[in-house]
Design a protein around this motif. Structure first.
Motif, short mmCIF file in Angstrom:
data_model
loop_
_atom_site.label_atom_id
_atom_site.label_comp_id
_atom_site.label_asym_id
_atom_site.label_seq_id
_atom_site.Cartn_x
_atom_site.Cartn_y
_atom_site.Cartn_z
N ASP A 237 71.92 -49.67 -47.44
CA ASP A 237 70.92 -49.87 -48.48
C ASP A 237 71.53 -50.50 -49.72
O ASP A 237 70.92 -51.37 -50.36
N PRO B 67 71.31 -42.89 -60.68
CA PRO B 67 70.10 -42.20 -61.15
C PRO B 67 70.01 -42.10 -62.66
O PRO B 67 68.91 -41.98 -63.21
N ARG C 232 67.91 -44.96 -57.46
CA ARG C 232 67.87 -43.50 -57.57
C ARG C 232 69.02 -42.84 -56.81
O ARG C 232 69.51 -41.79 -57.20
N THR C 233 69.47 -43.47 -55.75
CA THR C 233 70.58 -42.93 -54.97
C THR C 233 71.92 -43.19 -55.64
O THR C 233 72.76 -42.28 -55.71
N TYR C 234 72.12 -44.39 -56.16
CA TYR C 234 73.46 -44.79 -56.60
C TYR C 234 73.65 -44.80 -58.11
O TYR C 234 74.78 -44.74 -58.58
N HIS D 54 76.85 -47.94 -46.09
CA HIS D 54 75.96 -48.00 -47.25
C HIS D 54 75.06 -49.24 -47.15
O HIS D 54 75.01 -50.08 -48.05
N ALA E 241 64.43 -47.37 -55.24
CA ALA E 241 64.87 -46.29 -54.35
C ALA E 241 66.39 -46.29 -54.21
O ALA E 241 67.03 -45.23 -54.23
N VAL E 242 66.99 -47.48 -54.10
CA VAL E 242 68.45 -47.57 -54.03
C VAL E 242 69.06 -47.15 -55.36
O VAL E 242 70.09 -46.45 -55.41
N PRO F 207 65.40 -46.23 -62.22
CA PRO F 207 65.16 -45.32 -61.10
C PRO F 207 63.70 -44.92 -60.96
O PRO F 207 63.27 -44.49 -59.89
#
Length: 433
Positions: A172, A419, A415-417, A170, A412-413, A431
């Motif tokens: 990012d 949201p 939005r992944t972890y 992980h 961006a990170v 996000p």
């Protein structure tokens, strides 16, 4: 109800609730305080918060002056049980620290192994909040920011999933945790590489307040050329209080320390000094209990260049009876990390300026406009803001702490972890940013 826990749930009226609903200078009224004993407790508390639509605050040391570690009507995840400190590999100086530990506990435990970590200034402050935001302290020029020592973190994500973030897992998230604040998850443990530090030479040289400009001017001219072992700062006390040159030399040799400090001493009569070799844990101050009604307003920014106008403005601001100014040298190891290697976006600057107004509610109400006026006056010579030293929560604050490129990458990170932006009690990167 929250699922099975190893820890406890406190509600208003329960023993211990009043202590844990309070932070350093704030007192919330959360519906629940969950005292977490592990990642499972954190996941269960987050599941309950999502189900019930509750605001989530994460409480480590509880010392951030914006009051993020508490709330009204939501849930507080108290990590104070997660306070373990373990040297897991002495040969590599690898240390594992619980997300709820405090720096005083860390420093005393590591001293038994002849080790230390660059931390903040204060024993009571929590490890988690300081590492996630930066970590500017007395070993900074020698060993970098506290977050620069982090090699891995165990994190519970917004959906309750436990993950490990590192340079190989992980990646990012690992980048974002180091400077991105509490935006991405709950860190239950950090792994860091400590340094071989035992004694340091530490203390303060005091000068008459009316010579504050001379002290600051001389220090600003010479601090950047000091050896990396020397981290220094100038404090301008409120009103007619003294000007103080504080230093920490990363090593216990008084002669070497004096050689390093001598160029920083101005040709100004001294009121005295207390420089001496001490074990590193002893330089971390214990914050006293504060009287009821005590308030604090904080502003911070990074110096691009010292100019006569900047020095004049800092000295003038400290003339107010409730405003204190601290100017701390940066550089050294801080600048040997690439600017985009972590989410801490403010490398390459000469110093950090922190201005504080403190006292009762009336004193702080008078002091806050003075702080804002100071920030306006020095704006041409400074940039950004330090997430760990701030008390307001405005869009402009987030923009100062996270420049556009950093903010886009953090979003961006996010939005992944996270949201759904569960973790928003912080200097929030949404996000959608």
């Amino acid at each position: 109800m929250i699922g099975r826990l190893d820890g406890e749930v406190l509600t208003p009226g329960d023993t211990g609730y009043d202590e844990l609903r309070r932070t350093f200078v704030h007192a919330g009224r959360p519906a629940l305080v969950v005292r977490c004993r592990g990642a499972g407790d954190v996941a269960a508390a987050l599941d309950h918060a999502r189900t019930e639509g509750l605001t989530v605050s994460v409480r480590g040391g509880g010392h951030h002056t914006a009051g993020f570690a508490t709330n009204d009507g939501g849930i507080v995840l108290d990590l104070s049980y997660l306070d373990g400190v373990e040297v897991v590999d002495p040969a590599r100086r690898l240390v594992r620290i619980g997300g709820g530990a405090t720096w005083g506990r860390v420093s005393k435990t590591l001293a038994g192994y002849g080790l230390a970590l660059s931390s903040g200034d204060t024993a009571n402050v929590g490890v988690g909040g300081l590492l996630l935001g930066g970590g500017i302290g007395w070993l900074t020029r020698r060993y970098g920011l506290a977050l620069d020592a982090v090699v891995a973190a165990d994190v519970v994500l917004a959906d309750g999933t436990p993950v490990r973030a590192s340079a190989t897992q992980h990646q990012d998230l690992y980048w974002a945790l180091r400077g991105g604040g509490g935006n991405l998850g709950v860190v239950t443990a950090f792994e860091l590489v400590a340094q071989p530090v035992t004694d340091v030479v530490y203390g303060t040289v005091r000068y008459p307040g009316e010579r504050a400009a001379d002290v600051l001017r001389h220090w600003a001219r010479h601090a950047a050329a000091a050896p990396d072992e020397l981290t220094s700062a100038v404090d301008l006390a409120p009103g007619d209080g003294p000007a103080m040159l504080s230093v920490c030399y990363a090593g216990g040799d008084p002669a070497a320390a004096e050689t390093a400090v001598r160029p920083l001493r101005p040709d100004v009569p001294e009121l005295g000094d207390d420089l001496r070799p001490v074990p590193y844990p002893e330089i971390l101050a214990e914050l006293p209990g504060l009287p009821p009604g005590f308030r604090m307003a904080v502003r911070s920014t990074f110096v691009r260049e010292f100019t006569p106008a900047l020095i004049e403005a800092l000295v003038a601001a400290s003339a107010a009876p409730m405003v204190a100014v601290n100017v701390r040298a940066l550089g050294g190891a801080v600048d040997r990390v690439a600017p985009d290697a972590t989410a801490f976006a403010h490398r390459g600057h000469a110093a950090l300026v922190t201005a504080v107004a403190m006292g009762d509610e009336l004193a702080v109400a008078h002091g806050e406009p003075l702080l804002d006026e100071l920030m306006r006056r020095i704006d041409p010579y400074v940039t950004g803001a330090y997430p760990n030293f701030a008390s307001t929560d405005r869009p402009a604050d987030v923009a100062a702490m996270y420049p556009a490129a950093t903010r886009r990458r953090l979003a961006a990170v996010k939005r992944t972890y996270d949201p759904g932006n569960v973790f928003r009690r912080n200097y929030n990167i949404t996000p959608a940013d």
